[in-house]
Design a protein around this motif. Structure first.
Motif, PDB file in Angstrom:
ATOM      1  N   LEU A  27      45.390  -2.307  13.607  1.00 17.54           N
ATOM      2  CA  LEU A  27      45.433  -3.562  13.810  1.00 17.54           C
ATOM      3  C   LEU A  27      46.740  -3.996  13.886  1.00 17.54           C
ATOM      4  N   LEU A  28      47.670  -3.571  13.095  1.00 20.84           N
ATOM      5  CA  LEU A  28      49.082  -3.881  13.445  1.00 20.84           C
ATOM      6  C   LEU A  28      49.677  -3.762  14.585  1.00 20.84           C
ATOM      7  N   ASP A  29      49.163  -2.534  15.082  1.00 22.40           N
ATOM      8  CA  ASP A  29      49.865  -2.090  16.383  1.00 22.40           C
ATOM      9  C   ASP A  29      49.032  -2.915  17.654  1.00 22.40           C
ATOM     10  N   LEU A  30      47.802  -3.348  17.392  1.00 20.43           N
ATOM     11  CA  LEU A  30      47.261  -4.305  18.382  1.00 20.43           C
ATOM     12  C   LEU A  30      47.778  -5.653  18.370  1.00 20.43           C
ATOM     13  N   SER A  31      48.394  -5.924  17.141  1.00 14.75           N
ATOM     14  CA  SER A  31      48.977  -7.407  16.726  1.00 14.75           C
ATOM     15  C   SER A  31      50.082  -7.353  17.593  1.00 14.75           C
ATOM     16  N   GLU A  52      38.759   6.729  16.821  1.00 17.01           N
ATOM     17  CA  GLU A  52      37.372   6.521  17.326  1.00 17.01           C
ATOM     18  C   GLU A  52      36.125   6.159  16.282  1.00 17.01           C
ATOM     19  N   GLN A  53      36.296   6.778  15.131  1.00 11.85           N
ATOM     20  CA  GLN A  53      35.377   6.880  13.974  1.00 11.85           C
ATOM     21  C   GLN A  53      35.668   5.376  13.282  1.00 11.85           C
ATOM     22  N   ILE A  54      37.011   4.587  13.290  1.00  8.93           N
ATOM     23  CA  ILE A  54      37.312   3.447  12.604  1.00  8.93           C
ATOM     24  C   ILE A  54      36.777   2.140  13.517  1.00  8.93           C
ATOM     25  N   VAL A  55      36.670   2.587  14.907  1.00  8.88           N
ATOM     26  CA  VAL A  55      36.601   1.503  15.581  1.00  8.88           C
ATOM     27  C   VAL A  55      35.221   0.552  15.412  1.00  8.88           C
ATOM     28  N   PRO A  56      34.174   1.425  15.206  1.00  6.84           N
ATOM     29  CA  PRO A  56      32.739   0.842  15.074  1.00  6.84           C
ATOM     30  C   PRO A  56      32.685  -0.074  13.807  1.00  6.84           C
ATOM     31  N   LEU A  57      33.500   0.121  12.706  1.00  8.81           N
ATOM     32  CA  LEU A  57      33.238  -0.500  11.812  1.00  8.81           C
ATOM     33  C   LEU A  57      34.101  -1.799  11.859  1.00  8.81           C
ATOM     34  N   LEU A  58      35.211  -1.747  12.630  1.00 10.12           N
ATOM     35  CA  LEU A  58      35.843  -2.991  13.142  1.00 10.12           C
ATOM     36  C   LEU A  58      35.400  -3.676  14.093  1.00 10.12           C
ATOM     37  N   ASN A  59      34.785  -3.263  14.879  1.00 10.84           N
ATOM     38  CA  ASN A  59      33.791  -3.881  15.967  1.00 10.84           C
ATOM     39  C   ASN A  59      32.813  -4.822  15.368  1.00 10.84           C
ATOM     40  N   LYS A  60      31.939  -3.786  14.396  1.00  8.13           N
ATOM     41  CA  LYS A  60      30.838  -4.741  13.581  1.00  8.13           C
ATOM     42  C   LYS A  60      31.178  -6.001  12.965  1.00  8.13           C
ATOM     43  N   SER A  61      32.340  -5.720  12.385  1.00  6.96           N
ATOM     44  CA  SER A  61      32.992  -7.060  11.832  1.00  6.96           C
ATOM     45  C   SER A  61      33.639  -8.012  12.487  1.00  6.96           C
ATOM     46  N   ASN A  62      33.433  -7.797  13.837  1.00  7.73           N
ATOM     47  CA  ASN A  62      33.868  -8.854  14.665  1.00  7.73           C
ATOM     48  C   ASN A  62      35.553  -9.128  14.458  1.00  7.73           C
ATOM     49  N   LEU A  63      36.488  -7.619  14.181  1.00  8.87           N
ATOM     50  CA  LEU A  63      37.616  -7.895  14.253  1.00  8.87           C
ATOM     51  C   LEU A  63      38.443  -7.750  15.561  1.00  8.87           C
ATOM     52  N   GLY A  92      40.554  -0.728  30.252  1.00  6.95           N
ATOM     53  CA  GLY A  92      39.661  -1.168  29.081  1.00  6.95           C
ATOM     54  C   GLY A  92      40.487  -0.918  27.808  1.00  6.95           C
ATOM     55  N   GLY A  93      39.937  -1.182  26.785  1.00  7.47           N
ATOM     56  CA  GLY A  93      40.723  -0.886  25.461  1.00  7.47           C
ATOM     57  C   GLY A  93      40.358  -1.904  24.631  1.00  7.47           C
ATOM     58  N   TYR A  94      41.006  -2.114  23.583  1.00  4.69           N
ATOM     59  CA  TYR A  94      40.783  -2.908  22.370  1.00  4.69           C
ATOM     60  C   TYR A  94      41.893  -4.004  22.408  1.00  4.69           C
ATOM     61  N   ARG A  95      41.540  -5.267  21.689  1.00  2.00           N
ATOM     62  CA  ARG A  95      42.730  -6.387  21.508  1.00  2.00           C
ATOM     63  C   ARG A  95      41.988  -7.051  20.250  1.00  2.00           C
ATOM     64  N   LEU A  96      42.869  -7.866  19.431  1.00  2.00           N
ATOM     65  CA  LEU A  96      42.378  -8.611  18.518  1.00  2.00           C
ATOM     66  C   LEU A  96      41.391  -9.668  18.839  1.00  2.00           C
ATOM     67  N   ALA A  97      40.393  -9.965  17.914  1.00  5.48           N
ATOM     68  CA  ALA A  97      39.498 -11.118  18.330  1.00  5.48           C
ATOM     69  C   ALA A  97      40.239 -12.413  17.774  1.00  5.48           C
ATOM     70  N   LYS A  98      41.012 -12.318  16.741  1.00  2.67           N
ATOM     71  CA  LYS A  98      41.847 -13.342  16.284  1.00  2.67           C
ATOM     72  C   LYS A  98      43.147 -13.240  16.292  1.00  2.67           C
ATOM     73  N   GLU A  99      43.839 -14.314  15.856  1.00  2.00           N
ATOM     74  CA  GLU A  99      45.575 -14.223  15.780  1.00  2.00           C
ATOM     75  C   GLU A  99      45.539 -13.484  14.778  1.00  2.00           C
TER      76      GLU A  99
END
Length: 145
Positions: free
Chosen positions: A14-18, A43-54, A63-70
Protein backbone atom coordinates in the motif's frame (compact mmCIF):
# COMPACT_ATOMS: atom_id res chain seq x y z
CA UNK A 1 2.77 -9.74 19.50
CA UNK A 2 4.47 -10.31 16.17
CA UNK A 3 3.37 -8.85 12.87
CA UNK A 4 3.50 -11.52 10.18
CA UNK A 5 4.98 -11.27 6.72
CA UNK A 6 1.44 -10.85 5.40
CA UNK A 7 0.90 -7.69 7.45
CA UNK A 8 4.32 -6.25 6.65
CA UNK A 9 3.98 -6.94 2.92
CA UNK A 10 0.46 -5.48 2.81
CA UNK A 11 1.78 -2.29 4.37
CA UNK A 12 4.69 -2.19 1.93
CA UNK A 13 2.35 -2.81 -1.01
CA UNK A 14 0.00 0.00 0.00
CA UNK A 15 2.93 2.36 0.56
CA UNK A 16 4.25 1.47 -2.89
CA UNK A 17 0.84 2.23 -4.38
CA UNK A 18 0.80 5.51 -2.42
CA UNK A 19 4.11 6.56 -3.89
CA UNK A 20 3.02 5.58 -7.42
CA UNK A 21 -0.60 6.78 -7.20
CA UNK A 22 -0.02 9.28 -10.01
CA UNK A 23 1.02 6.40 -12.32
CA UNK A 24 -2.50 5.01 -12.59
CA UNK A 25 -2.98 1.29 -12.09
CA UNK A 26 0.19 -0.48 -11.00
CA UNK A 27 0.91 -4.14 -11.70
CA UNK A 28 1.76 -6.59 -8.93
CA UNK A 29 4.83 -7.52 -10.93
CA UNK A 30 6.14 -3.95 -10.63
CA UNK A 31 5.36 -3.75 -6.91
CA UNK A 32 6.96 -7.13 -6.26
CA UNK A 33 10.06 -6.13 -8.18
CA UNK A 34 10.45 -2.78 -6.42
CA UNK A 35 9.83 -4.28 -3.00
CA UNK A 36 11.86 -7.43 -3.51
CA UNK A 37 8.95 -9.69 -2.58
CA UNK A 38 7.22 -12.59 -4.26
CA UNK A 39 4.42 -11.68 -6.68
CA UNK A 40 2.68 -14.92 -5.64
CA UNK A 41 2.69 -13.76 -2.02
CA UNK A 42 1.21 -10.39 -2.99
CA UNK A 43 -1.50 -12.26 -4.92
CA UNK A 44 -2.54 -13.85 -1.62
CA UNK A 45 -2.76 -10.47 0.11
CA UNK A 46 -4.74 -8.66 -2.61
CA UNK A 47 -8.09 -10.42 -1.90
CA UNK A 48 -7.98 -9.27 1.74
CA UNK A 49 -7.32 -5.69 0.69
CA UNK A 50 -9.93 -5.84 -2.09
CA UNK A 51 -12.59 -7.25 0.23
CA UNK A 52 -11.97 -4.36 2.61
CA UNK A 53 -12.28 -1.81 -0.21
CA UNK A 54 -8.73 -0.53 0.17
CA UNK A 55 -7.89 -1.12 -3.50
CA UNK A 56 -9.31 -0.39 -6.91
CA UNK A 57 -8.67 -3.04 -9.55
CA UNK A 58 -8.44 -2.81 -13.33
CA UNK A 59 -8.13 -5.98 -15.39
CA UNK A 60 -6.52 -6.52 -18.74
CA UNK A 61 -3.91 -4.54 -20.60
CA UNK A 62 -2.76 -1.57 -18.48
CA UNK A 63 -4.45 -3.32 -15.54
CA UNK A 64 -3.32 -3.44 -11.98
CA UNK A 65 -4.10 -1.89 -8.63
CA UNK A 66 -4.39 1.53 -7.11
CA UNK A 67 -5.52 2.95 -3.80
CA UNK A 68 -9.25 3.47 -3.36
CA UNK A 69 -8.63 6.53 -1.14
CA UNK A 70 -5.94 9.08 -0.42
CA UNK A 71 -2.97 7.81 1.66
CA UNK A 72 -4.07 10.05 4.54
CA UNK A 73 -7.22 7.92 4.85
CA UNK A 74 -5.40 4.64 5.58
CA UNK A 75 -4.05 3.87 9.03
CA UNK A 76 -1.42 1.29 9.84
CA UNK A 77 -3.81 -0.13 12.46
CA UNK A 78 -6.56 -0.64 9.88
CA UNK A 79 -4.19 -2.38 7.47
CA UNK A 80 -2.76 -4.67 10.13
CA UNK A 81 -6.20 -5.61 11.49
CA UNK A 82 -7.28 -6.58 7.97
CA UNK A 83 -4.23 -8.78 7.43
CA UNK A 84 -3.46 -9.96 10.96
CA UNK A 85 -6.88 -10.06 12.58
CA UNK A 86 -6.92 -8.79 16.15
CA UNK A 87 -3.91 -6.88 17.44
CA UNK A 88 -4.69 -7.93 21.01
CA UNK A 89 -1.59 -9.00 22.96
CA UNK A 90 -3.39 -11.93 24.66
CA UNK A 91 -6.12 -14.27 23.44
CA UNK A 92 -8.66 -13.36 26.11
CA UNK A 93 -9.03 -9.80 24.79
CA UNK A 94 -10.88 -9.61 21.49
CA UNK A 95 -11.25 -5.84 21.72
CA UNK A 96 -10.69 -3.36 24.53
CA UNK A 97 -14.18 -3.67 25.99
CA UNK A 98 -14.73 -7.36 25.26
CA UNK A 99 -12.86 -9.80 27.50
CA UNK A 100 -13.55 -13.50 26.94
CA UNK A 101 -12.29 -15.10 30.14
CA UNK A 102 -13.99 -16.75 33.09
CA UNK A 103 -11.35 -15.23 35.37
CA UNK A 104 -11.72 -11.64 34.12
CA UNK A 105 -13.34 -10.40 37.35
CA UNK A 106 -10.42 -11.65 39.45
CA UNK A 107 -7.53 -11.43 36.97
CA UNK A 108 -4.77 -9.28 38.40
CA UNK A 109 -2.97 -8.99 35.05
CA UNK A 110 -5.98 -8.01 32.92
CA UNK A 111 -5.37 -4.25 33.36
CA UNK A 112 -1.84 -4.73 32.01
CA UNK A 113 -3.04 -6.50 28.87
CA UNK A 114 -5.88 -4.02 28.34
CA UNK A 115 -3.46 -1.11 28.72
CA UNK A 116 -1.01 -2.66 26.29
CA UNK A 117 -3.80 -3.33 23.77
CA UNK A 118 -5.04 0.26 24.08
CA UNK A 119 -1.53 1.64 23.59
CA UNK A 120 -0.86 -0.55 20.55
CA UNK A 121 -4.21 0.31 18.96
CA UNK A 122 -3.99 4.05 19.58
CA UNK A 123 -0.43 4.18 18.28
CA UNK A 124 -1.04 2.20 15.09
CA UNK A 125 -4.32 4.01 14.41
CA UNK A 126 -2.54 7.35 14.70
CA UNK A 127 -0.17 6.64 11.79
CA UNK A 128 -1.41 7.04 8.22
CA UNK A 129 0.27 6.05 5.00
CA UNK A 130 0.69 9.76 4.33
CA UNK A 131 2.52 10.19 7.65
CA UNK A 132 4.98 7.49 6.58
CA UNK A 133 5.44 9.08 3.16
CA UNK A 134 6.04 12.47 4.77
CA UNK A 135 8.91 10.97 6.79
CA UNK A 136 10.44 9.17 3.81
CA UNK A 137 13.64 10.63 2.39
CA UNK A 138 13.30 11.47 -1.29
CA UNK A 139 15.20 8.85 -3.29
CA UNK A 140 13.18 8.97 -6.47
CA UNK A 141 11.73 5.62 -7.44
CA UNK A 142 14.67 3.56 -6.19
CA UNK A 143 13.53 2.62 -2.72
CA UNK A 144 12.53 -0.22 -0.47
CA UNK A 145 10.07 0.19 2.36
Amino acid sequence: MKISTKGRYALRMLLDLSIHREDGYVSLKDIAQRQGVSKKYLEQIVPLLNKSNLLRTNRGYQGGYRLAKEPSNYTVGEILRITEGSLAPVVCITDYDNVDCDRAASCLTLPIWKGLYKTITEYLDSITLQDILDEMPDHGNDYCI
